[in-house]
Motif scaffolding. Sequence first.
Motif, short mmCIF file in Angstrom:
data_model
loop_
_atom_site.label_atom_id
_atom_site.label_comp_id
_atom_site.label_asym_id
_atom_site.label_seq_id
_atom_site.Cartn_x
_atom_site.Cartn_y
_atom_site.Cartn_z
N GLU A 76 0.82 -1.22 0.00
CA GLU A 76 0.00 0.00 0.00
C GLU A 76 0.85 1.26 0.00
N ASP A 77 2.03 1.20 0.60
CA ASP A 77 2.92 2.37 0.65
C ASP A 77 3.37 2.81 -0.74
N PHE A 78 3.32 1.92 -1.69
CA PHE A 78 3.81 2.24 -3.03
C PHE A 78 2.76 2.95 -3.88
N SER A 79 1.53 2.96 -3.44
CA SER A 79 0.47 3.61 -4.24
C SER A 79 0.60 5.13 -4.23
N TYR A 80 1.04 5.70 -3.14
CA TYR A 80 1.11 7.16 -3.05
C TYR A 80 2.15 7.76 -3.99
N PRO A 81 3.39 7.25 -4.03
CA PRO A 81 4.33 7.82 -5.01
C PRO A 81 3.90 7.53 -6.45
N LEU A 82 3.28 6.38 -6.67
CA LEU A 82 2.79 6.06 -8.01
C LEU A 82 1.72 7.06 -8.44
N CYS A 83 0.78 7.33 -7.56
CA CYS A 83 -0.27 8.32 -7.87
C CYS A 83 0.34 9.70 -8.06
N ALA A 84 1.27 10.08 -7.22
CA ALA A 84 1.88 11.41 -7.32
C ALA A 84 2.58 11.61 -8.66
N ALA A 85 3.24 10.57 -9.16
CA ALA A 85 3.97 10.68 -10.42
C ALA A 85 3.06 10.98 -11.60
N PHE A 86 1.82 10.55 -11.53
CA PHE A 86 0.87 10.80 -12.62
C PHE A 86 -0.08 11.95 -12.32
N LEU A 87 -0.50 12.08 -11.06
CA LEU A 87 -1.49 13.09 -10.71
C LEU A 87 -0.93 14.51 -10.76
N ILE A 88 0.25 14.72 -10.22
CA ILE A 88 0.80 16.08 -10.17
C ILE A 88 1.00 16.67 -11.56
N PRO A 89 1.62 15.95 -12.51
CA PRO A 89 1.72 16.53 -13.86
C PRO A 89 0.36 16.74 -14.52
N ALA A 90 -0.59 15.86 -14.26
CA ALA A 90 -1.93 16.02 -14.85
C ALA A 90 -2.63 17.26 -14.30
N VAL A 91 -2.54 17.47 -13.00
CA VAL A 91 -3.15 18.67 -12.41
C VAL A 91 -2.46 19.91 -12.95
N PHE A 92 -1.15 19.88 -13.04
CA PHE A 92 -0.41 21.02 -13.59
C PHE A 92 -0.88 21.31 -15.01
N GLU A 93 -1.05 20.27 -15.80
CA GLU A 93 -1.51 20.43 -17.18
C GLU A 93 -2.91 21.03 -17.23
N LEU A 94 -3.79 20.57 -16.36
CA LEU A 94 -5.16 21.10 -16.35
C LEU A 94 -5.21 22.55 -15.88
N LEU A 95 -4.31 22.93 -15.00
CA LEU A 95 -4.30 24.32 -14.49
C LEU A 95 -3.54 25.27 -15.40
N SER A 96 -2.78 24.73 -16.35
CA SER A 96 -2.02 25.58 -17.28
C SER A 96 -2.97 26.05 -18.38
N PRO A 97 -2.84 27.32 -18.77
CA PRO A 97 -3.71 27.82 -19.85
C PRO A 97 -3.37 27.11 -21.15
N ARG A 98 -4.38 26.87 -21.93
CA ARG A 98 -4.15 26.29 -23.26
C ARG A 98 -3.65 27.36 -24.19
N LEU A 99 -2.60 27.06 -24.91
CA LEU A 99 -2.06 28.00 -25.89
C LEU A 99 -2.81 27.78 -27.20
N PRO A 100 -3.04 28.88 -27.94
CA PRO A 100 -3.73 28.72 -29.22
C PRO A 100 -2.88 27.88 -30.18
N GLN A 101 -3.55 27.08 -30.98
CA GLN A 101 -2.86 26.23 -31.97
C GLN A 101 -2.29 27.11 -33.08
N GLU A 102 -1.06 26.78 -33.50
CA GLU A 102 -0.44 27.53 -34.58
C GLU A 102 -1.10 27.12 -35.90
N ALA A 103 -1.30 28.10 -36.77
CA ALA A 103 -1.87 27.82 -38.09
C ALA A 103 -0.81 27.15 -38.96
N SER A 104 -1.23 26.14 -39.73
CA SER A 104 -0.27 25.41 -40.58
C SER A 104 -0.25 26.00 -41.96
#
Length: 104
Positions: A76-104
């Motif tokens: 059970e002790d291993f679930s917390y670092p495992l969750c942190a490795a995926f959850l923290i970047p995901a939360v950061f991504e969701l809280l970061s503003p989306r940049l407009p897509q560049e026109a091709s």
Amino acid sequence: MTYPLIVVPFVVITILVTLATRRRPRFRERMVASGWAAGGLLILTAIFDNLMIAADLFTYPPEHLSGLRIGLAPIEDFSYPLCAAFLIPAVFELLSPRLPQEAS
């Protein structure tokens, strides 16, 4: 209440929040980076949890554990670092503003 039951909400939240970012740019790269981070955190958890338990810094009541262990550390002790490795970047991504897509 057992430790495996305490882990369930963390795992569910991690999965849901991580999946909420799947349409964001560079999802695959973020998952690879999170996987590497999770691997490192799991190795460190295995080392230091075992050292701390061996030094009697803390104990777990056996009736609240699943019984699975890596060395002295309950699985059970291993679930917390495992969750942190995926959850923290995901939360950061969701809280970061989306940049407009560049026109091709």
